[in-house]
Design a protein around this motif. Sequence first.
Motif, mmCIF file in Angstrom:
data_model
loop_
_atom_site.group_PDB
_atom_site.id
_atom_site.type_symbol
_atom_site.label_atom_id
_atom_site.label_comp_id
_atom_site.label_asym_id
_atom_site.label_seq_id
_atom_site.Cartn_x
_atom_site.Cartn_y
_atom_site.Cartn_z
ATOM 1 N N VAL A 57 0.458 -0.696 0.116
ATOM 2 C CA VAL A 57 -0.321 0.301 -0.102
ATOM 3 C C VAL A 57 1.098 1.223 0.059
ATOM 4 C CG1 VAL A 57 -1.828 1.337 1.564
ATOM 5 C CG2 VAL A 57 -2.131 -0.869 1.245
ATOM 6 N N LEU A 58 1.462 1.069 1.160
ATOM 7 C CA LEU A 58 2.635 2.725 0.723
ATOM 8 C C LEU A 58 3.130 2.208 -0.109
ATOM 9 C CD1 LEU A 58 4.813 1.924 4.207
ATOM 10 C CD2 LEU A 58 2.400 3.771 3.450
ATOM 11 N N ALA A 59 3.914 1.194 -1.326
ATOM 12 C CA ALA A 59 4.398 1.516 -1.997
ATOM 13 C C ALA A 59 3.572 2.074 -3.361
ATOM 14 C CB ALA A 59 5.267 0.766 -2.867
ATOM 15 N N ALA A 60 2.479 1.496 -3.484
ATOM 16 C CA ALA A 60 1.345 2.090 -4.435
ATOM 17 C C ALA A 60 0.987 3.613 -4.419
ATOM 18 C CB ALA A 60 -0.037 1.321 -4.082
ATOM 19 N N ALA A 61 0.924 3.978 -2.819
ATOM 20 C CA ALA A 61 0.600 5.833 -2.399
ATOM 21 C C ALA A 61 2.389 6.264 -3.099
ATOM 22 C CB ALA A 61 0.745 5.966 -1.473
ATOM 23 N N GLY A 62 2.744 5.741 -3.425
ATOM 24 C CA GLY A 62 4.346 6.014 -3.671
ATOM 25 C C GLY A 62 4.159 6.626 -4.837
ATOM 26 N N MET A 63 4.245 5.752 -5.623
ATOM 27 C CA MET A 63 3.656 5.425 -6.959
ATOM 28 C C MET A 63 2.830 6.355 -7.784
ATOM 29 S SD MET A 63 4.831 1.671 -7.839
ATOM 30 C CE MET A 63 4.582 1.458 -9.314
ATOM 31 N N ALA A 64 1.995 7.528 -7.278
ATOM 32 C CA ALA A 64 1.130 8.072 -7.537
ATOM 33 C C ALA A 64 1.264 9.577 -7.045
ATOM 34 C CB ALA A 64 -0.085 7.824 -7.311
ATOM 35 N N PRO A 65 1.340 10.680 -8.151
ATOM 36 C CA PRO A 65 1.918 11.014 -8.368
ATOM 37 C C PRO A 65 1.395 12.289 -7.660
ATOM 38 C CG PRO A 65 3.077 10.174 -10.309
ATOM 39 C CD PRO A 65 2.209 9.780 -9.512
ATOM 40 N N ARG A 66 0.295 12.009 -7.582
ATOM 41 C CA ARG A 66 -0.894 13.343 -6.978
ATOM 42 C C ARG A 66 -1.271 12.638 -5.904
ATOM 43 N NH1 ARG A 66 -1.712 13.380 -12.687
ATOM 44 N NH2 ARG A 66 -3.046 11.633 -12.547
ATOM 45 N N SER A 67 -1.017 11.627 -4.741
ATOM 46 C CA SER A 67 -1.254 11.120 -3.702
ATOM 47 C C SER A 67 -0.687 11.994 -3.009
ATOM 48 C CB SER A 67 -0.936 9.565 -3.744
ATOM 49 O OG SER A 67 -1.179 9.554 -2.366
ATOM 50 N N ALA A 68 -1.247 12.238 -1.184
ATOM 51 C CA ALA A 68 -1.327 12.919 -0.555
ATOM 52 C C ALA A 68 -1.021 11.988 0.743
ATOM 53 C CB ALA A 68 -2.243 14.266 -0.391
ATOM 54 N N LEU A 69 -1.462 10.741 0.120
ATOM 55 C CA LEU A 69 -1.249 9.319 1.658
ATOM 56 C C LEU A 69 -0.145 9.531 2.153
ATOM 57 C CD1 LEU A 69 -3.469 6.552 -0.151
ATOM 58 C CD2 LEU A 69 -3.679 7.891 1.568
ATOM 59 N N LEU A 70 0.788 9.873 2.275
ATOM 60 C CA LEU A 70 2.252 9.980 2.418
ATOM 61 C C LEU A 70 2.893 11.322 2.855
ATOM 62 C CD1 LEU A 70 4.398 7.440 0.354
ATOM 63 C CD2 LEU A 70 3.156 7.068 2.492
ATOM 64 N N GLY A 71 1.869 12.222 2.773
ATOM 65 C CA GLY A 71 2.399 13.345 3.256
ATOM 66 C C GLY A 71 1.928 14.777 2.691
ATOM 67 N N PRO A 72 1.764 15.533 2.747
ATOM 68 C CA PRO A 72 0.844 17.146 1.752
ATOM 69 C C PRO A 72 1.716 17.074 0.320
ATOM 70 C CG PRO A 72 1.740 17.530 3.966
ATOM 71 C CD PRO A 72 2.901 16.272 4.001
ATOM 72 N N ASN A 73 1.036 17.115 -0.605
ATOM 73 C CA ASN A 73 1.691 17.480 -2.339
ATOM 74 C C ASN A 73 0.662 18.601 -2.788
ATOM 75 O OD1 ASN A 73 2.676 16.425 -4.417
ATOM 76 N ND2 ASN A 73 1.417 14.366 -4.236
ATOM 77 N N LEU A 74 1.771 19.544 -3.057
ATOM 78 C CA LEU A 74 1.170 20.124 -4.134
ATOM 79 C C LEU A 74 0.390 19.181 -5.485
ATOM 80 C CD1 LEU A 74 -0.298 23.263 -3.757
ATOM 81 C CD2 LEU A 74 1.998 23.742 -4.659
ATOM 82 N N ALA A 75 -0.634 19.393 -6.010
ATOM 83 C CA ALA A 75 -0.835 18.612 -7.236
ATOM 84 C C ALA A 75 -1.961 19.516 -7.874
ATOM 85 C CB ALA A 75 -1.138 17.310 -7.423
ATOM 86 N N ARG A 76 -2.564 20.374 -7.298
ATOM 87 C CA ARG A 76 -2.893 21.736 -7.384
ATOM 88 C C ARG A 76 -3.510 22.960 -7.240
ATOM 89 N NH1 ARG A 76 -6.757 20.332 -11.752
ATOM 90 N NH2 ARG A 76 -7.708 22.020 -11.755
ATOM 91 N N LEU A 77 -3.336 23.937 -7.910
ATOM 92 C CA LEU A 77 -3.503 25.329 -7.213
ATOM 93 C C LEU A 77 -4.532 25.531 -6.197
ATOM 94 C CD1 LEU A 77 -1.829 27.904 -10.003
ATOM 95 C CD2 LEU A 77 -0.973 26.208 -8.465
ATOM 96 N N PRO A 78 -4.034 26.905 -5.543
ATOM 97 C CA PRO A 78 -6.023 26.603 -4.067
ATOM 98 C C PRO A 78 -6.407 26.518 -5.218
ATOM 99 C CG PRO A 78 -3.841 27.792 -3.573
ATOM 100 C CD PRO A 78 -3.373 26.824 -4.812
ATOM 101 N N PRO A 79 -8.440 25.892 -3.878
ATOM 102 C CA PRO A 79 -9.256 26.936 -4.862
ATOM 103 C C PRO A 79 -9.156 28.094 -5.751
ATOM 104 C CG PRO A 79 -9.169 25.283 -3.364
ATOM 105 C CD PRO A 79 -8.004 26.280 -3.007
ATOM 106 N N GLY A 80 -10.291 28.234 -6.582
ATOM 107 C CA GLY A 80 -10.315 30.135 -6.545
ATOM 108 C C GLY A 80 -9.146 30.611 -7.433
ATOM 109 N N SER A 81 -8.200 30.403 -7.758
ATOM 110 C CA SER A 81 -7.807 30.611 -8.580
ATOM 111 C C SER A 81 -7.556 30.650 -10.367
ATOM 112 C CB SER A 81 -5.544 29.315 -8.733
ATOM 113 O OG SER A 81 -5.058 30.652 -9.724
#
Length: 297
Positions: A57-81
Amino acid sequence: MSRTAPAGGRETGSPSWRPTPLVRASFWLHGGAGCGLWLAPQLWPWWLGSVAANHAVLAAAGMAPRSALLGPNLARLPPGSRQVALSFDDGPDPEVTPRVLDLLDEAGARASFFLIGQRAARHPALVREILRRGHSAENHTHTHPLHFAALGPGGMRREVREAQAAIGAAGGAPRFFRPPAGMRSPFLDPILFTAGLRLANWSRRGADGVSGNAARVLRRLRDPQPGEILLLHDGNSRRGADRRPVVLAVLPELLARLRAAGLSAASLPQAVAASDVAPPASAAAAESLPSAADASP
């Protein structure tokens, strides 16, 4: 688990690092499996299987570039941008980066360049030119190891620290970090926290590092939407049939599409609200990161 970052990274008294629910559950599972093995060793296949499943499960989360399961991950800008953040990986490249800068200037666009530390050390004047033109220079590891996600905490920390120092020596102060291919392990989040860096991946990438077909790359980036973080390459961009790096054919059309959609192209520090950006870690702060023997998460 909670840990206060040492002085030199985040300031003393700042919030301590806290693992995500998945990482916290993994700590407990490993401890429970260890106790179970001690109390009921005959059930070792179950204990071993539970740990193996957790690692999967940890490896799958780490291989997903947009996942935040392992820590904060900015994959999109804040809402409203109403902006799109453009980002370029694997530079600086003395042939391609200046031409990318010219194209951005012509469109009045800004971007973030995720630099490889070794290349920044070889071309410090080019790093300064990136900054002079209003773009940001960010951290993309020192040597760009494709097995970065498999490195232990010492190896990851070294890649982050040395890139931060090299880019800092050229005048940059990276606030964001992007691992090669976006892949990481649970060890990365506390290292970035200590360094004062924020993980930033992408919402879409053009795959110009593997495809020299400009039309195909543009199809992957079609219909840009507000808040997206788009990824191209100024270093290691595949060459097209005309032998030109494909990013030089793609970028003018992409910038035209952004204008047609009423979107502006910005660097990550510009696009993210100042209060939402982690403070920069200087080269001196990077040097103060703990060694591999310290505090594995």
